[in-house]
Write a protein that holds these residues in place. Structure first.
Motif, short mmCIF file in Angstrom:
data_model
loop_
_atom_site.label_atom_id
_atom_site.label_comp_id
_atom_site.label_asym_id
_atom_site.label_seq_id
_atom_site.Cartn_x
_atom_site.Cartn_y
_atom_site.Cartn_z
N ILE A 210 45.85 13.69 -13.91
CA ILE A 210 45.46 14.69 -14.90
C ILE A 210 44.61 14.04 -15.99
CG2 ILE A 210 46.26 16.47 -16.48
CD1 ILE A 210 46.94 16.92 -13.52
N ASP A 211 43.40 14.53 -16.15
CA ASP A 211 42.55 14.14 -17.27
C ASP A 211 42.09 15.41 -17.98
OD1 ASP A 211 40.61 15.21 -15.60
OD2 ASP A 211 39.66 13.29 -15.15
N ASN A 212 41.25 15.28 -18.97
CA ASN A 212 40.84 16.46 -19.75
C ASN A 212 40.15 17.51 -18.89
OD1 ASN A 212 41.91 15.64 -22.20
ND2 ASN A 212 40.06 14.53 -22.81
N ALA A 213 39.35 17.07 -17.93
CA ALA A 213 38.66 18.02 -17.06
C ALA A 213 39.65 18.78 -16.18
CB ALA A 213 37.63 17.29 -16.21
N ILE A 214 40.61 18.08 -15.60
CA ILE A 214 41.58 18.74 -14.73
C ILE A 214 42.49 19.66 -15.54
CG2 ILE A 214 43.50 18.35 -13.14
CD1 ILE A 214 40.72 17.66 -12.03
N ARG A 215 42.77 19.31 -16.77
CA ARG A 215 43.61 20.18 -17.62
C ARG A 215 42.97 21.53 -17.84
NH1 ARG A 215 45.02 17.29 -23.07
NH2 ARG A 215 45.93 19.34 -23.44
N GLN A 216 41.67 21.61 -17.75
CA GLN A 216 40.97 22.88 -17.94
C GLN A 216 40.91 23.71 -16.66
OE1 GLN A 216 37.13 22.23 -19.89
NE2 GLN A 216 37.96 20.42 -20.88
N SER A 217 41.34 23.14 -15.55
CA SER A 217 41.32 23.85 -14.28
C SER A 217 42.50 24.81 -14.19
CB SER A 217 41.38 22.85 -13.12
OG SER A 217 41.60 23.51 -11.89
N SER A 218 42.30 25.94 -13.52
CA SER A 218 43.41 26.88 -13.29
C SER A 218 44.41 26.28 -12.30
CB SER A 218 42.87 28.21 -12.75
OG SER A 218 42.16 28.01 -11.53
N TYR A 219 43.97 25.27 -11.55
CA TYR A 219 44.86 24.56 -10.63
C TYR A 219 44.98 23.13 -11.16
CZ TYR A 219 46.98 23.10 -6.20
OH TYR A 219 47.86 22.63 -5.24
N CYS A 220 46.00 22.91 -11.98
CA CYS A 220 46.09 21.64 -12.71
C CYS A 220 47.25 20.78 -12.22
CB CYS A 220 46.22 21.93 -14.21
SG CYS A 220 46.47 20.45 -15.24
N TYR A 221 48.47 21.04 -12.69
CA TYR A 221 49.58 20.14 -12.42
C TYR A 221 50.00 20.05 -10.96
CZ TYR A 221 49.87 19.54 -17.42
OH TYR A 221 49.56 19.24 -18.71
N PRO A 222 49.79 21.09 -10.14
CA PRO A 222 50.09 20.90 -8.72
C PRO A 222 49.26 19.79 -8.07
CG PRO A 222 50.00 23.24 -9.23
CD PRO A 222 49.54 22.51 -10.46
N ARG A 223 48.11 19.47 -8.65
CA ARG A 223 47.32 18.36 -8.09
C ARG A 223 48.11 17.05 -8.20
NH1 ARG A 223 41.25 19.68 -8.19
NH2 ARG A 223 41.16 21.79 -9.06
N LEU A 224 48.84 16.88 -9.28
CA LEU A 224 49.67 15.69 -9.46
C LEU A 224 50.84 15.69 -8.49
CD1 LEU A 224 49.65 13.20 -11.32
CD2 LEU A 224 51.18 14.44 -12.86
N ALA A 225 51.41 16.87 -8.25
CA ALA A 225 52.48 16.98 -7.26
C ALA A 225 51.96 16.66 -5.86
CB ALA A 225 53.08 18.39 -7.30
N GLU A 226 50.77 17.12 -5.55
CA GLU A 226 50.16 16.79 -4.26
C GLU A 226 50.02 15.28 -4.10
OE1 GLU A 226 46.62 18.68 -3.00
OE2 GLU A 226 47.15 20.65 -3.82
#
Length: 252
Positions: A210-226
């Motif tokens: 998670i960085d600032n760009a990903i935080r602005q995505s509607s699909y954010c924290y599940p990327r970290l879970a992936e």
């Protein structure tokens, strides 16, 4: 019989956090392939990673819904920017197909200029290439260049797939996505493909830090879970136990 599994991480070049998540999932997990947004804010960073890790297969993530196009697109871009209104235009039968064809060719050439090689395959951001009016255009483009194409058999109408001569995996799944991503969900996708009798399968994923760009995505924290699931040693073992070998679109 041994089956081929391609684990493709979309959005290479979206941000450094996305790039590093893909790299981590490749080096220490089951990701074998990725697709790059050549108009992405961090695509040059993605190029450096790809050069340092030549075994990572890199394809083209064709973009018509994000950022600035590489060519003039007055029929699709609004104030010079791309966005998700493409589906409304498709419903109205108002897609500027000539503009889109020119943009696809430009993004393909930009990929070659950046990565010093042709993409291993083509897919698209938000699956726009599987819009029925666009699919034949993109499929013909891929076939002419001998590159593989992501094809979702359930999304693309039969009439749009005929004649389909492009290289592809037999199966494709976007189900490893959302708030409920976990190892069990990934393995359920494999088991469903086995039940359908598919000899090759692509699973789409989006692992990221998670960085600032990903935080602005509607699909954010599940990327970290992936990312956590895809780097699990238990997952790699379970994939092998189900008779799959990890590979890329160069293997189809």
């Amino acid at each position: 019989m041994e089956k081929l599994l391609i684990v493709n991480a979309d959005d290479f070049g979206l941000s450094k956090g996305q790039n590093y998540g893909i790299l981590e999932s490749f080096r220490h997990g089951v990701v074998t392939s990725t697709t790059a947004l050549v108009n992405g804010p961090a695509v040059e960073h993605a190029v450096r990673i790809a050069r340092e890790h030549p075994r990572l297969a890199v394809g083209l993530h064709f973009v018509l819904t994000l950022g600035t196009p590489l060519t003039p697109m007055p029929g699709l871009a609004q104030n010079g920017r791309l966005g998700k209104w493409i589906w409304q235009q498709a419903e109205k039968g108002a897609l500027p197909l000539e503009e889109i064809a020119a943009e696809l060719a430009s993004q393909y050439q930009r990929f070659i200029d950046l990565f010093d090689r042709a993409p291993t395959h083509i897919d698209s951001h938000h699956h726009v290439h599987m819009i029925p009016q666009l699919f034949p255009l993109v499929a013909q483009f891929a076939a002419q260049r001998g590159v593989a194409l992501r094809v979702d058999q359930q999304t693309v109408p039969d009439e749009a797939k005929k004649p389909l001569t492009v290289r592809r995996s037999q199966g494709f799944s976007s189900e490893f996505y959302g708030e409920d991503v976990c190892e069990a969900l990934f393995l359920q996708t494999l088991d469903a493909s086995t039940t359908r009798g598919e000899s090759s399968l692509e699973i789409m994923c989006h692992p990221a830090f998670i960085d600032n760009a990903i935080r602005q995505s509607s699909y954010c924290y599940p990327r970290l879970a992936e990312l956590e699931v895809l780097t699990s040693p238990a997952l790699k073992k379970a994939i092998a136990e189900r008779g799959y070998r990890l590979g890329t679109f160069l293997d189809v």
